[in-house]
Motif scaffolding. Sequence first.
Motif, PDB file in Angstrom:
ATOM      1  N   GLN A   7      36.495 -32.512 -11.168  1.00 30.34           N
ATOM      2  CA  GLN A   7      35.644 -31.293 -10.802  1.00 30.34           C
ATOM      3  C   GLN A   7      33.753 -31.808 -11.203  1.00 30.34           C
ATOM      4  O   GLN A   7      33.743 -31.887 -11.632  1.00 30.34           O
ATOM      5  N   LYS A   9      30.625 -30.284 -10.460  1.00 30.90           N
ATOM      6  CA  LYS A   9      29.925 -29.197 -10.391  1.00 30.90           C
ATOM      7  C   LYS A   9      30.987 -27.690 -10.368  1.00 30.90           C
ATOM      8  O   LYS A   9      31.433 -27.988 -10.134  1.00 30.90           O
ATOM      9  N   ARG A  11      32.348 -24.680 -12.912  1.00 25.49           N
ATOM     10  CA  ARG A  11      33.129 -24.192 -13.820  1.00 25.49           C
ATOM     11  C   ARG A  11      33.569 -25.310 -14.954  1.00 25.49           C
ATOM     12  O   ARG A  11      33.723 -24.932 -16.107  1.00 25.49           O
ATOM     13  N   LEU A  12      34.710 -25.856 -13.858  1.00 25.35           N
ATOM     14  CA  LEU A  12      35.762 -27.027 -15.127  1.00 25.35           C
ATOM     15  C   LEU A  12      34.937 -28.387 -15.793  1.00 25.35           C
ATOM     16  O   LEU A  12      35.297 -28.716 -15.895  1.00 25.35           O
ATOM     17  N   ARG A  49      34.454 -32.011  -4.900  1.00 29.18           N
ATOM     18  CA  ARG A  49      34.704 -30.077  -5.414  1.00 29.18           C
ATOM     19  C   ARG A  49      36.370 -29.679  -5.427  1.00 29.18           C
ATOM     20  O   ARG A  49      36.711 -30.298  -5.346  1.00 29.18           O
ATOM     21  N   ASP A  50      36.163 -29.003  -6.488  1.00 33.48           N
ATOM     22  CA  ASP A  50      37.813 -28.433  -6.320  1.00 33.48           C
ATOM     23  C   ASP A  50      38.717 -28.131  -5.686  1.00 33.48           C
ATOM     24  O   ASP A  50      40.040 -27.936  -5.355  1.00 33.48           O
ATOM     25  N   GLY A  68      42.213 -25.888 -11.082  1.00 32.99           N
ATOM     26  CA  GLY A  68      42.574 -24.528 -11.512  1.00 32.99           C
ATOM     27  C   GLY A  68      43.959 -24.499 -10.685  1.00 32.99           C
ATOM     28  O   GLY A  68      43.976 -24.604  -9.714  1.00 32.99           O
ATOM     29  N   ASN A  70      44.822 -21.343  -9.603  1.00 35.07           N
ATOM     30  CA  ASN A  70      44.265 -21.324  -8.417  1.00 35.07           C
ATOM     31  C   ASN A  70      44.493 -21.915  -7.061  1.00 35.07           C
ATOM     32  O   ASN A  70      44.819 -21.648  -6.532  1.00 35.07           O
ATOM     33  N   ARG A  89      40.870 -19.969 -18.538  1.00 39.97           N
ATOM     34  CA  ARG A  89      41.917 -19.292 -18.140  1.00 39.97           C
ATOM     35  C   ARG A  89      40.802 -18.076 -17.596  1.00 39.97           C
ATOM     36  O   ARG A  89      39.913 -17.317 -17.060  1.00 39.97           O
ATOM     37  N   ASP A 155      40.331 -11.257  -5.749  1.00 40.26           N
ATOM     38  CA  ASP A 155      39.468 -12.262  -6.286  1.00 40.26           C
ATOM     39  C   ASP A 155      39.751 -12.825  -7.423  1.00 40.26           C
ATOM     40  O   ASP A 155      40.453 -12.419  -8.370  1.00 40.26           O
ATOM     41  N   VAL A 157      38.821 -13.107 -11.734  1.00 43.17           N
ATOM     42  CA  VAL A 157      38.611 -11.781 -12.728  1.00 43.17           C
ATOM     43  C   VAL A 157      38.510 -13.056 -13.935  1.00 43.17           C
ATOM     44  O   VAL A 157      39.844 -13.253 -13.796  1.00 43.17           O
ATOM     45  N   SER A 159      36.170 -11.604 -17.224  1.00 39.89           N
ATOM     46  CA  SER A 159      35.767 -11.226 -17.920  1.00 39.89           C
ATOM     47  C   SER A 159      35.861  -9.053 -17.239  1.00 39.89           C
ATOM     48  O   SER A 159      36.172  -7.907 -18.475  1.00 39.89           O
ATOM     49  N   GLY A 160      35.509  -9.706 -16.250  1.00 36.39           N
ATOM     50  CA  GLY A 160      35.558  -7.893 -15.669  1.00 36.39           C
ATOM     51  C   GLY A 160      34.608  -7.752 -15.214  1.00 36.39           C
ATOM     52  O   GLY A 160      33.970  -6.433 -14.564  1.00 36.39           O
ATOM     53  N   GLY A 161      33.099  -8.157 -15.411  1.00 35.50           N
ATOM     54  CA  GLY A 161      31.682  -7.567 -15.712  1.00 35.50           C
ATOM     55  C   GLY A 161      31.627  -8.068 -14.218  1.00 35.50           C
ATOM     56  O   GLY A 161      31.090  -6.801 -13.537  1.00 35.50           O
ATOM     57  N   SER A 177      45.947 -17.876 -14.343  1.00 36.89           N
ATOM     58  CA  SER A 177      45.108 -18.963 -14.133  1.00 36.89           C
ATOM     59  C   SER A 177      44.592 -19.634 -15.681  1.00 36.89           C
ATOM     60  O   SER A 177      44.237 -19.511 -15.924  1.00 36.89           O
TER      61      SER A 177
END
Length: 283
Positions: A7, A9, A11-12, A49-50, A68, A70, A89, A155, A157, A159-161, A177
């Motif tokens: 990726q 840019k 999260r990964l 891009r992922d 991912g 996913n 994760r 979608d 999730v 932390s669930g925040g 995932s």
Amino acid sequence: MIRIAIQAKGRLNEQSTELLSEAGILIEESKRKLLTKANNFPVEILYLRDDDIPQAVAMGVADAGIVGLNEVEEKKYPVEVIHSLGFGRCRLSLAIPKGENYDSIYWFEGKRVATSYPNILERYFKQNHIFAEIHTIAGSVEIAPSVGMADAIFDIVSSGGTLVKNGLVEVEKIMNSEAVLIAGKNITPEKQVILDQLLFRFDAIERSRGMKYLLMNLPCDAVEKAAKILPGVKSPTILPLQQEGWCSMHVVVSENELWGKIESLKSIGAEDILVLALEKMIL
Ligand code: PRT
Ligand code: ZN
């Protein structure tokens, strides 16, 4: 030479680069372009891009990719998932507005569900014989119910925040995932050799995660008991101390069990216990 897509840019990106660098594949940040050659291993890194990584690998534009699970499951391109990498994760879940009376999956019958993962969701609804309307949206899925675009969402999730912030409740977890290493199905034997070397390194990195190297002094007649408490990889290393009747024991231990084991070792006479970080574990 193999080409690995990661990726560009997001999260990964950082953890993918970190993993490659721990595996000895060094990419100079200053030299970073869309395609960069590592300077000490026959690898090229392609930054994408992922969403595009599974397709790039399936088409042979890249030989392998870090993405991912996913995205792999959503796109269903013909690629092999060859290794789970233990980062990125998350889970893919169905969530509904707080206060709804939810008793079973049949709540979704006839409902409008917003998601960026329509294929995974469609397969899930089909398996469960649910007829629902799937609305594909690219981003900000979590706001769809509050603006009246959907009754529920499907979608990612973590932390669930985000769900809580948007007045949503997770009701069904559909899949877990994490980042995975994928490879094309028709990789040549030459490239497979390089990929196997890389996998060997990833294994060593994974194995050493959460492991500690423990050194202690103990009376030599307690060594047998100590080896039962901490058998190590093959068996512990025992070295004599200059002081008569005393030995030094070296052993690898998982961080989870560390404190419990230390208590047991102290109770049989272990002293001067050192806990060291373990860099790599190659078996
Ligand atoms: O630009 P590009 O297309 O490459 O990136 P992207 O924006 O599509 O993806 P990115 O960087 O957001 O995520 C890349 C991958 O990280 C995903 O495909 C997942 O495999 C993984 N991952 C892990 C996550 C999360 N955790 C995550 N929490 N991806 C997204 N999220 C988002 C989620 O969409 C939601 O908005 O974070 C929010 C939920 O987080 P919590 O902690 O509030 O529950
Ligand atoms: Zn994306």
